[in-house]
Design an enzyme around this catalytic site. Structure first.
Site, PDB file in Angstrom:
ATOM      1  N   GLU A 317      22.466 -10.881  -9.430  1.00 44.90           N
ATOM      2  CA  GLU A 317      23.363 -11.318  -8.348  1.00 44.90           C
ATOM      3  C   GLU A 317      23.961 -10.163  -7.557  1.00 44.90           C
ATOM      4  O   GLU A 317      25.134 -10.172  -7.199  1.00 44.90           O
ATOM      5  CB  GLU A 317      24.447 -12.238  -8.916  1.00 44.90           C
ATOM      6  CG  GLU A 317      23.864 -13.504  -9.524  1.00 44.90           C
ATOM      7  CD  GLU A 317      24.892 -14.425 -10.164  1.00 44.90           C
ATOM      8  OE1 GLU A 317      26.090 -14.043 -10.235  1.00 44.90           O
ATOM      9  OE2 GLU A 317      24.505 -15.527 -10.588  1.00 44.90           O
ATOM     10  N   GLU A 419      16.692 -20.693 -12.500  1.00 49.12           N
ATOM     11  CA  GLU A 419      17.825 -21.347 -13.166  1.00 49.12           C
ATOM     12  C   GLU A 419      18.094 -22.718 -12.536  1.00 49.12           C
ATOM     13  O   GLU A 419      19.220 -23.029 -12.154  1.00 49.12           O
ATOM     14  CB  GLU A 419      19.093 -20.483 -13.062  1.00 49.12           C
ATOM     15  CG  GLU A 419      18.945 -19.067 -13.575  1.00 49.12           C
ATOM     16  CD  GLU A 419      20.224 -18.246 -13.403  1.00 49.12           C
ATOM     17  OE1 GLU A 419      21.304 -18.836 -13.205  1.00 49.12           O
ATOM     18  OE2 GLU A 419      20.145 -17.005 -13.485  1.00 49.12           O
TER      19      GLU A 419
END
Length: 543
Positions: A317, A419
């Site tokens: 991220e 995910e």
């Protein structure tokens, strides 16, 4: 000032004339074209503009789309240029009749060249006067120049037919089994039983330590998946909660389970840029002591698990957070990737982030921002190996998902949905409905190499979406996975007889197969693999 006045009096509005707002059932096939480079001149419009005609370049912050049909999927694209010296990430938002705004695409726009924006939207009901606004990261309207704009409508049937056609082309292959005797004479009437035993396409789920020793969970998992990722057990907070106290016992046991069952496993993650998930003792380090801890983390983790994980999410991220860059300088992520590659040269190194494919409203996660960050690392001498898209959806937008994947596909790297889940702000039936939309969209895209769900089951509650309850009764999302993986996207068992030419043909999903052939008192058992290809693959058997 009223919105109509704002549009028609204050702004210079570009009106694009819409010839028709409905697609016929034999409409065009979807165009997977994408462009991530800024060009001196725009390319021709996709679909010859679709239902947009009489195009003229003009500067405006909005344009109108009158008389759009409901129950329709719209693919939108345009080449965009802005005034000014700085590149600016902008988003295109469609204003509906009730004044709500729906983001339909974003792009990093420049003044010296043309950038390609691709996305779209789904309308459930007709829209008489939809207005598309272009806005910057602060939500302010921004003037743009459009060229080669395109708006192509698809019925839901057309969209689904395109998905099915792509799946048949990309995920399946025609197979012919030839049956003969040892002298080469073809045998008619031999009984042929073919069963798929493993899929080539990697489809998996996050698992946690709760799977250890839980035989019902293991059985349920292994019936469905050929890939896995550890939810938290490899993260720095879990493996070294206190400085110097490194413990890999739990992930070692989880790795034993997946290896014993020939499950492909991703490494998630080496670092997480979000300070919330960084060990507290790490957050107290600075300068050389922090750099030493970072280096030790990579060397310890990747040496211990060398050659065990097919991918590593190196710095998770980093489009949204920059803990290590703030503490160690702007080359911190580059050095992480460099050291990770040196420690485990065979592992594929991935970027991984959220909101790239889920929405176009988060401009930190635009395709342009993702590509720019990737190229920044590559410019430092690191070869980026894969594109990780988390996929935490609320309400999925199929043409936006497809448009983003089209753009990223131009990088010619493996794309993984890493995910995938649906927000728990929605009820379980809606989670299942939207999960099916997402899975059909990404599985049918030719550039997607793998899908990981987040997660399957956790007695203490899943992050957003469980597939099954603690007693392994499928929830609606689990029913979707069962239907798609075990039925629709699996060849299963195929039974037939060889014809007068000694052949038996079928279409099979890519992967490993077991074949049994019987004729009289003669029998033959073997395995074969269907790999990707356009031609029919042939397998010969002698009895």
């Amino acid at each position: 000032m009223e919105r109509q006045q704002l549009v028609f009096l204050t702004m210079f509005v570009l009106f694009l004339v819409i010839a028709s707002a409905s697609a016929t059932e034999d409409g065009p096939s979807y165009d997977y074209s994408g462009y991530i480079e800024c060009k001196n001149e725009p390319e021709d419009p996709l679909y010859n503009g679709g239902i947009i005609t009489n195009q003229n370049q003009s500067v405006s912050s909005s344009f109108m789309l009158p008389n759009l049909s409901g129950d329709t999927i719209y693919s939108f694209s345009s080449w965009v240029k802005i005034n000014g010296s700085n590149a600016t990430t902008i988003k295109a938002s469609l204003t509906l009749d009730n004044d709500t705004k729906m983001c339909i695409g974003n792009v990093v726009a420049k003044s010296e060249c043309w950038s390609f924006l691709k996305g779209g939207f789904v309308l459930d009901s007709p829209l008489d006067h939809g207005i598309v606004y272009f806005m910057d990261s602060n939500g302010n309207n921004i003037n743009v120049t459009l060229a080669s704009a395109s708006l192509q409508p698809f019925t839901h049937q057309q969209w689904q037919a395109d998905q099915e056609n792509t799946i048949n082309k990309e995920r399946k292959r025609a197979v012919t089994v030839h049956v003969s005797d040892v002298d080469g004479n073809m045998i008619e009437g031999a009984r042929v039983v073919v069963e798929q035993t493993n899929r080539d396409f990697l489809f998996g789920s996050a698992i946690s330590k709760t799977i250890l020793g839980n035989l019902p969970y293991q059985k349920w998992f292994l019936e469905r998946f050929n890939a896995a990722v550890f939810e938290n057990e490899l993260k720095w907070c879990d493996t070294e909660p206190e400085q110097g106290s490194v413990n890999y016992t739990i992930p070692d046991l989880m790795l034993d389970f997946v290896r014993a069952n020939q499950i492909t496993v991703r490494g998630h993650n080496i670092f997480w840029e979000d300070p919330t998930y960084i060990p507290s003792w790490v957050q107290n380090l600075t300068g050389g002591t922090l750099y030493s801890a970072v280096k030790s983390r990579i060397q310890s983790l990747m040496t211990h698990y060398k050659n065990q994980f097919v991918h590593w999410d190196v710095s998770n991220e980093m489009l949204h957070f920059e803990f290590y860059e703030q503490r160690l300088g702007q080359n911190a992520s580059l050095e992480m990737f460099q050291l990770a590659h040196e420690t485990d040269p065979l592992a594929l190194l991935f970027m991984n982030d959220f909101n790239v494919v889920e929405t176009c409203g988060d401009l930190n996660s635009s395709v342009g921002a993702y590509v720019a960050r990737m190229k920044e690392i590559e410019a430092g001498g690191v070869t980026m190996d894969g594109i990780g898209l988390e996929g935490h959806f609320t309400t999925p937008n199929p043409p936006l998902i497809r448009g983003v994947l089209d753009q990223l596909a131009t990088l010619q790297l493996p794309i993984w949905l890493t995910e995938v889940d649906i927000s728990n702000t929605l009820d379980k039936d809606t989670q299942g409905k939207y999960l099916e939309v997402v899975l059909r969209e990404v599985y049918s895209h030719p550039s997607v190499n793998g899908i990981m769900l987040w997660t399957a089951m956790d007695p203490e509650g899943c992050y957003q979406m469980c597939l099954t309850d603690p007693n392994f009764k499928n929830l609606p999302a689990g029913d979707v996975v069962h239907k798609l993986l075990l039925k629709e996207w699996s060849t299963g068992v195929v039974i037939g007889q060889s014809d007068e030419d000694g052949t038996f043909s079928f279409d099979g999903f890519l992967g490993e197969y077991m074949v049994n052939v019987d004729f009289g008192n003669r029998t033959y058992n073997s395995t074969f693999f269907i790999s990707k290809g356009d031609e029919t693959t042939h397998f010969s058997i002698q009895l």
